[in-house]
Design a protein around this motif. Structure first.
Motif, PDB file in Angstrom:
ATOM      1  N   GLN A 251      93.289  47.991  61.380  1.00  0.00           N
ATOM      2  CA  GLN A 251      92.961  49.463  61.265  1.00  0.00           C
ATOM      3  C   GLN A 251      93.928  50.197  60.277  1.00  0.00           C
ATOM      4  N   LEU A 252      93.554  50.783  59.466  1.00  0.00           N
ATOM      5  CA  LEU A 252      94.368  51.625  58.477  1.00  0.00           C
ATOM      6  C   LEU A 252      94.375  53.150  58.991  1.00  0.00           C
ATOM      7  N   LEU A 253      95.557  53.593  59.277  1.00  0.00           N
ATOM      8  CA  LEU A 253      95.924  54.971  59.529  1.00  0.00           C
ATOM      9  C   LEU A 253      96.574  55.793  58.638  1.00  0.00           C
TER      10      LEU A 253
ATOM     11  N   PRO B 118      99.811  54.415  49.218  1.00  0.00           N
ATOM     12  CA  PRO B 118      98.703  53.805  49.100  1.00  0.00           C
ATOM     13  C   PRO B 118      98.753  52.547  48.305  1.00  0.00           C
ATOM     14  N   THR B 119      98.091  51.517  48.954  1.00  0.00           N
ATOM     15  CA  THR B 119      98.168  49.921  48.201  1.00  0.00           C
ATOM     16  C   THR B 119      96.897  49.189  48.701  1.00  0.00           C
ATOM     17  N   LYS B 120      96.273  48.729  47.597  1.00  0.00           N
ATOM     18  CA  LYS B 120      95.171  47.932  47.942  1.00  0.00           C
ATOM     19  C   LYS B 120      95.735  46.743  48.654  1.00  0.00           C
ATOM     20  N   TYR B 121      94.761  46.616  49.743  1.00  0.00           N
ATOM     21  CA  TYR B 121      94.895  45.245  50.456  1.00  0.00           C
ATOM     22  C   TYR B 121      93.708  44.596  50.898  1.00  0.00           C
ATOM     23  N   PHE B 122      93.817  43.305  51.323  1.00  0.00           N
ATOM     24  CA  PHE B 122      92.546  42.646  51.725  1.00  0.00           C
ATOM     25  C   PHE B 122      92.808  41.831  53.044  1.00  0.00           C
ATOM     26  N   TRP B 123      92.009  41.540  53.785  1.00  0.00           N
ATOM     27  CA  TRP B 123      92.094  40.789  54.945  1.00  0.00           C
ATOM     28  C   TRP B 123      91.027  39.829  55.646  1.00  0.00           C
TER      29      TRP B 123
ATOM     30  N   SER C 240      94.431  56.167  45.918  1.00  0.00           N
ATOM     31  CA  SER C 240      94.310  57.005  46.993  1.00  0.00           C
ATOM     32  C   SER C 240      93.992  56.273  48.299  1.00  0.00           C
ATOM     33  N   VAL C 241      94.244  56.937  49.162  1.00  0.00           N
ATOM     34  CA  VAL C 241      93.816  56.419  50.691  1.00  0.00           C
ATOM     35  C   VAL C 241      92.422  56.041  50.721  1.00  0.00           C
TER      36      VAL C 241
ATOM     37  N   ALA D  39      87.804  52.103  50.301  1.00  0.00           N
ATOM     38  CA  ALA D  39      86.723  51.590  49.253  1.00  0.00           C
ATOM     39  C   ALA D  39      86.796  50.106  49.080  1.00  0.00           C
ATOM     40  N   ALA D  40      88.082  49.671  48.696  1.00  0.00           N
ATOM     41  CA  ALA D  40      88.635  48.219  48.343  1.00  0.00           C
ATOM     42  C   ALA D  40      88.257  47.374  49.267  1.00  0.00           C
ATOM     43  N   GLN D  41      88.772  47.683  50.614  1.00  0.00           N
ATOM     44  CA  GLN D  41      88.438  46.845  51.684  1.00  0.00           C
ATOM     45  C   GLN D  41      86.713  46.671  52.100  1.00  0.00           C
TER      46      GLN D  41
END
Length: 188
Positions: A72-74, A128-133, A153-154, A159-161
């Motif tokens: 989860q992203l906080l 803020p950093t683009k990430y994938f999991w 932005s956050v 949105a990227a995830q």
């Protein structure tokens, strides 16, 4: 196990004490009909490995089984939290990821509790950093990839995830139902 002690408490009872070199957590089941107690060692996080390639920081976390992790992203403060419910970890498994990765990512965490067991990894993000999991190998591997790129932005992180989750899926929207139109009805 570093030591086992047996104690005779009554003529019909024996107490067993097990000592471990590292903190361990057990899942306990019992069968009263045959006086059996089964101790099952909780799943362990066996490796956390960071690697850097071009504009990416990749984290591989491996376990020997157990429930899949949750991610989860906080937003305040900005961090990505990974929970491994039911797992234990040796503190030596946790690497230092206090990185010179341009977006500033630091990893901390460890065993949050032993009963019930929970391991938590926290990635503190300076920007803020683009990430994938994704999880692989029936939930035994978690792969997280942070991608360095233009400022986002956050909301764009979320949105990227989400767009990665949507990739390859078909979403069907059945128009015409709602208001006075209840849609089709079954015969029974």
């Amino acid at each position: 196990i570093s030591r086992v002690k047996l104690f005779q408490t009554k003529a019909t009872h024996t107490k067993v004490q097990l000592s471990f070199n590292l903190p361990k957590a057990f899942l306990v089941t019992s069968n009263a009909s045959n006086n059996e107690v089964i101790l099952t060692l909780a799943p362990t996080i066996t490796q956390i490995k960071p690697t850097r390639a071009k504009n990416q920081l990749k984290i591989l976390a491996q376990t020997n089984g157990g429930p899949a992790p949750s991610v989860q992203l906080l937003e305040k403060p900005l961090r990505l939290i990974v929970d491994f419910p039911g797992h234990i970890i040796d503190p030596k498994t946790l690497p230092s990821v206090a990185s010179n990765f341009p977006t500033g990512i630091e990893l901390r965490g460890g065993q949050q509790r032993l009963s019930p067991p929970l391991v938590q990894l926290v990635f503190d993000l300076q920007t803020p950093t683009k990430y994938f999991w994704k999880t692989t190998r029936a939930g035994k591997e978690l792969r997280i990839t942070f991608v360095q790129g233009p400022k986002i932005s956050v909301a764009e992180m979320r949105a990227a995830q989400f767009s990665k989750w949507l990739r390859g899926r078909v979403i069907a929207i059945e128009a015409g139902h709602g208001g006075d139109d209840p849609g089709s009805k079954a015969l029974n």
